[in-house]
Design a protein around this motif. Structure first.
Motif, PDB file in Angstrom:
ATOM      1  N   GLY A  62       0.803  -1.207   0.000  1.00 44.90           N
ATOM      2  CA  GLY A  62       0.000   0.000   0.000  1.00 44.90           C
ATOM      3  C   GLY A  62       0.842   1.265   0.000  1.00 44.90           C
ATOM      4  O   GLY A  62       2.046   1.233  -0.220  1.00 44.90           O
ATOM      5  N   ILE A  63       0.183   2.374   0.279  1.00 46.42           N
ATOM      6  CA  ILE A  63       0.826   3.690   0.307  1.00 46.42           C
ATOM      7  C   ILE A  63       0.283   4.448   1.503  1.00 46.42           C
ATOM      8  O   ILE A  63      -0.907   4.373   1.814  1.00 46.42           O
ATOM      9  CB  ILE A  63       0.530   4.481  -0.983  1.00 46.42           C
ATOM     10  CG1 ILE A  63       1.131   3.767  -2.199  1.00 46.42           C
ATOM     11  CG2 ILE A  63       1.063   5.898  -0.892  1.00 46.42           C
ATOM     12  CD1 ILE A  63       0.774   4.411  -3.522  1.00 46.42           C
ATOM     13  N   VAL A  64       1.163   5.205   2.159  1.00 47.21           N
ATOM     14  CA  VAL A  64       0.754   6.036   3.288  1.00 47.21           C
ATOM     15  C   VAL A  64       1.531   7.353   3.220  1.00 47.21           C
ATOM     16  O   VAL A  64       2.645   7.400   2.706  1.00 47.21           O
ATOM     17  CB  VAL A  64       0.992   5.301   4.640  1.00 47.21           C
ATOM     18  CG1 VAL A  64       2.461   5.134   4.926  1.00 47.21           C
ATOM     19  CG2 VAL A  64       0.307   6.008   5.787  1.00 47.21           C
ATOM     20  N   VAL A  65       0.911   8.421   3.675  1.00 50.43           N
ATOM     21  CA  VAL A  65       1.605   9.702   3.773  1.00 50.43           C
ATOM     22  C   VAL A  65       1.951   9.912   5.233  1.00 50.43           C
ATOM     23  O   VAL A  65       1.090   9.875   6.108  1.00 50.43           O
ATOM     24  CB  VAL A  65       0.727  10.859   3.247  1.00 50.43           C
ATOM     25  CG1 VAL A  65       1.434  12.178   3.456  1.00 50.43           C
ATOM     26  CG2 VAL A  65       0.400  10.656   1.783  1.00 50.43           C
ATOM     27  N   ARG A  66       3.214  10.120   5.499  1.00 58.11           N
ATOM     28  CA  ARG A  66       3.695  10.273   6.866  1.00 58.11           C
ATOM     29  C   ARG A  66       4.615  11.473   6.914  1.00 58.11           C
ATOM     30  O   ARG A  66       5.606  11.531   6.187  1.00 58.11           O
ATOM     31  CB  ARG A  66       4.451   8.994   7.270  1.00 58.11           C
ATOM     32  CG  ARG A  66       5.100   9.034   8.577  1.00 58.11           C
ATOM     33  CD  ARG A  66       4.191   8.472   9.638  1.00 58.11           C
ATOM     34  NE  ARG A  66       4.925   8.495  10.883  1.00 58.11           N
ATOM     35  CZ  ARG A  66       4.411   8.856  12.018  1.00 58.11           C
ATOM     36  NH1 ARG A  66       3.147   9.193  12.081  1.00 58.11           N
ATOM     37  NH2 ARG A  66       5.125   8.876  13.103  1.00 58.11           N
ATOM     38  N   ALA A  67       4.277  12.446   7.730  1.00 63.79           N
ATOM     39  CA  ALA A  67       5.082  13.667   7.880  1.00 63.79           C
ATOM     40  C   ALA A  67       5.347  14.324   6.521  1.00 63.79           C
ATOM     41  O   ALA A  67       6.447  14.780   6.255  1.00 63.79           O
ATOM     42  CB  ALA A  67       6.390  13.352   8.606  1.00 63.79           C
ATOM     43  N   GLY A  68       4.327  14.343   5.659  1.00 60.47           N
ATOM     44  CA  GLY A  68       4.441  14.996   4.363  1.00 60.47           C
ATOM     45  C   GLY A  68       5.211  14.208   3.319  1.00 60.47           C
ATOM     46  O   GLY A  68       5.453  14.706   2.233  1.00 60.47           O
ATOM     47  N   MET A  69       5.605  12.984   3.640  1.00 63.01           N
ATOM     48  CA  MET A  69       6.350  12.154   2.697  1.00 63.01           C
ATOM     49  C   MET A  69       5.519  10.922   2.344  1.00 63.01           C
ATOM     50  O   MET A  69       4.837  10.359   3.192  1.00 63.01           O
ATOM     51  CB  MET A  69       7.687  11.727   3.292  1.00 63.01           C
ATOM     52  CG  MET A  69       8.619  12.885   3.573  1.00 63.01           C
ATOM     53  SD  MET A  69      10.180  12.353   4.275  1.00 63.01           S
ATOM     54  CE  MET A  69      10.852  11.404   2.951  1.00 63.01           C
ATOM     55  N   THR A  76       9.943   2.271   6.134  1.00 59.19           N
ATOM     56  CA  THR A  76       9.838   2.118   7.584  1.00 59.19           C
ATOM     57  C   THR A  76       9.745   3.490   8.228  1.00 59.19           C
ATOM     58  O   THR A  76      10.199   4.487   7.671  1.00 59.19           O
ATOM     59  CB  THR A  76      11.058   1.384   8.167  1.00 59.19           C
ATOM     60  OG1 THR A  76      12.237   2.149   7.913  1.00 59.19           O
ATOM     61  CG2 THR A  76      11.219  -0.003   7.566  1.00 59.19           C
ATOM     62  N   TRP A  77       9.142   3.543   9.398  1.00 55.15           N
ATOM     63  CA  TRP A  77       9.137   4.745  10.221  1.00 55.15           C
ATOM     64  C   TRP A  77       8.956   4.325  11.667  1.00 55.15           C
ATOM     65  O   TRP A  77       8.574   3.213  11.955  1.00 55.15           O
ATOM     66  CB  TRP A  77       8.088   5.767   9.780  1.00 55.15           C
ATOM     67  CG  TRP A  77       6.673   5.352   9.934  1.00 55.15           C
ATOM     68  CD1 TRP A  77       5.879   5.581  11.018  1.00 55.15           C
ATOM     69  CD2 TRP A  77       5.859   4.635   9.006  1.00 55.15           C
ATOM     70  NE1 TRP A  77       4.623   5.068  10.819  1.00 55.15           N
ATOM     71  CE2 TRP A  77       4.589   4.474   9.574  1.00 55.15           C
ATOM     72  CE3 TRP A  77       6.076   4.120   7.735  1.00 55.15           C
ATOM     73  CZ2 TRP A  77       3.555   3.820   8.939  1.00 55.15           C
ATOM     74  CZ3 TRP A  77       5.040   3.462   7.100  1.00 55.15           C
ATOM     75  CH2 TRP A  77       3.806   3.330   7.703  1.00 55.15           C
ATOM     76  N   GLY A  78       9.286   5.234  12.557  1.00 49.06           N
ATOM     77  CA  GLY A  78       9.206   4.919  13.976  1.00 49.06           C
ATOM     78  C   GLY A  78      10.445   4.187  14.461  1.00 49.06           C
ATOM     79  O   GLY A  78      10.407   3.460  15.448  1.00 49.06           O
ATOM     80  N   GLU A  79      11.574   4.351  13.756  1.00 52.10           N
ATOM     81  CA  GLU A  79      12.799   3.666  14.130  1.00 52.10           C
ATOM     82  C   GLU A  79      13.270   4.002  15.535  1.00 52.10           C
ATOM     83  O   GLU A  79      14.028   3.262  16.137  1.00 52.10           O
ATOM     84  CB  GLU A  79      13.939   3.975  13.143  1.00 52.10           C
ATOM     85  CG  GLU A  79      13.764   3.316  11.787  1.00 52.10           C
ATOM     86  CD  GLU A  79      13.019   4.200  10.796  1.00 52.10           C
ATOM     87  OE1 GLU A  79      12.407   5.209  11.204  1.00 52.10           O
ATOM     88  OE2 GLU A  79      13.045   3.856   9.606  1.00 52.10           O
TER      89      GLU A  79
END
Length: 85
Positions: A62-69, A76-79
């Motif tokens: 899928g696709i997600v927008v996180r912090a404008g990206m 990955t995010w939340g490292e």
């Protein structure tokens, strides 16, 4: 299932996703298996908010927008989840 067999299966299924996190890339197979066993899979619907505070997120599909990206498969995010309370 025995703990070792559970770890082997989890590592084969989720090992590539775990190794996609930069600081797990060179980790031992046993360590990756231990992490893979603890991975919780979550599925979200389109336009649903993802509450991921204090969690490491690995995008599988899928696709997600996180912090404008825009984040897509393999992102990955939340490292920094280990620093969360």
């Amino acid at each position: 299932m025995s703990p070792r067999l559970r770890g082997d299966i989890a590592s084969r299924m989720l090992g590539p996703q775990v190794r996609s996190v930069w600081y797990f890339t060179d980790a031992s197979d046993g360590f990756v298996a231990a992490i893979a066993v603890k991975v919780n899979t979550e599925v979200f619907n389109k336009a649903e908010d993802i509450r991921a505070a204090g969690k490491l997120c690995i995008m599988n599909k899928g696709i997600v927008v996180r912090a404008g990206m825009i984040k897509c498969q393999g992102s990955t995010w939340g490292e920094d989840f280990v620093l969360s309370p």
